[in-house]
Enzyme design. Structure first.
Site, PDB file in Angstrom:
ATOM      1  N   ASP A  84       0.847  -1.198   0.000  1.00  0.00           N
ATOM      2  CA  ASP A  84       0.000   0.000   0.000  1.00  0.00           C
ATOM      3  C   ASP A  84       0.887   1.255   0.000  1.00  0.00           C
ATOM      4  OD1 ASP A  84      -2.338   1.501   0.241  1.00  0.00           O
ATOM      5  OD2 ASP A  84      -2.371   1.358   2.434  1.00  0.00           O
ATOM      6  N   HIS A 207      -9.314   5.110  -2.021  1.00  0.00           N
ATOM      7  CA  HIS A 207      -8.589   5.055  -0.742  1.00  0.00           C
ATOM      8  C   HIS A 207      -9.426   5.758   0.319  1.00  0.00           C
ATOM      9  CE1 HIS A 207      -4.408   3.676  -1.786  1.00  0.00           C
ATOM     10  NE2 HIS A 207      -4.981   3.715  -2.971  1.00  0.00           N
TER      11      HIS A 207
END
Ligand code: 13P
Length: 287
Positions: A84, A207
């Protein structure tokens, strides 16, 4: 066996649902996410930030733990192990450590440099059968030391990055990591729609999934969002359940201080949060 994120996200894009990326922090976290996804028959992306990777003793430890856990728990749903918000160096380390999916976050570079580095990593990832996520327009807030100013992506820049052959695109549309402030203006659906049109059938990534209201999540999915990242919400559930256990003197009851007992309410709370998100994202039964 771990898989890349490509196929699960293409299926999600076509089927108009989203796969959750749930960030992991330790063994209990990973176990909870995997068990919830197996129960719901949902594909899953396990997100690992560079900070969490370091905390868990490095990316090689994470890969070994996740692979063994998938096998020992008998997990049969598709599981992708994903870096990530990776730096260029972090991406290379995770590729070497056996991750099956990489996010290279070059959003803080000038677009030319973001394109150049993303292009190189697409080549490396695809040669190895891994998926690559790229980012345009920073996500606001802070996650593990990665700070973004919440810049809304330029659809033309999204098109340039998408054309490099990436597998999923994160575009800033007013989303923020962590808890949303009271005065948050919401997601910018106008820009999301433009990005979706210009990038064709590219799976888009949202996100900052924590705290986005259900109607906005559903609208984002209808406009091409196929992957939604959730981190803070599992942390909040874990924390609240652990606090409750201790405040109710659970640790003072028979061997309640045993870590297997102490961490149980929090681990169970993560399972519940992940299951709720899977329902909302529509990925239940899609494994
Ligand atoms: P939240 O912590 O806001 O859920 O965001 C997670 C995320 O976007 C991981 O990249």
């Amino acid at each position: 066996m771990l898989v890349s994120s490509t196929q699960m996200l293409q299926k999600a894009r076509e089927g108009k649902y989203a796969v959750g990326q749930f960030n992991i922090n330790n063994l209990e976290w990973t176990k909870s996410v995997l068990l919830a996804c197996e129960e719901m028959r949902s594909p899953v992306i396990l997100g690992v930030s560079e900070g969490a990777g370091k905390y868990m003793c490095g990316f090689k430890t994470v890969t070994a733990m996740v692979k063994a856990m998938v096998e020992e728990l008998g997990i049969t749903v598709p599981v992708s192990l994903h870096l990530d918000h990776g730096t260029y160096e972090g991406a290379k380390k995770c590729i070497e450590a056996g991750f099956t999916s990489i996010m290279f976050d070059g959003s803080h570079y000038p677009i030319e440099e973001n394109i150049e580095k993303t292009k190189e990593l697409v080549g490396i990832c695809h040669d190895l059968g891994l998926s690559l996520e790229a980012e345009v327009g920073a996500i606001g807030g802070e996650e593990d030391g990665v700070i973004g100013n919440g810049e809304v992506a330029d659809p033309n820049e999204c098109k340039m990055i998408a054309d490099l052959g990436i597998d999923m695109l994160a575009a800033g549309i007013g989303n923020i990591h962590g808890v949303y402030p009271e005065n948050w203006k919401g997601l910018n659906f106008e820009v999301l729609e433009q990005i979706s049109k210009i990038t064709g059938d590219m799976p888009l990534v949202l996100h900052g999934g924590t705290g986005i209201p259900a109607d906005m999540i559903k609208k984002a999915i209808s406009l091409g969002v196929s992957k939604i990242n959730v981190n803070t919400e599992c942390q909040l559930s874990f924390c609240a359940a652990t606090r409750k256990y201790i405040e109710e003197d659970g640790d003072k009851k028979s061997k309640g201080f045993d870590p297997r007992k102490l961490l149980k309410p929090g681990a169970e709370a993560i399972i519940e949060t992940v299951k709720e998100k899977i329902e909302l994202f529509g990925s239940a039964g899609k494994a």
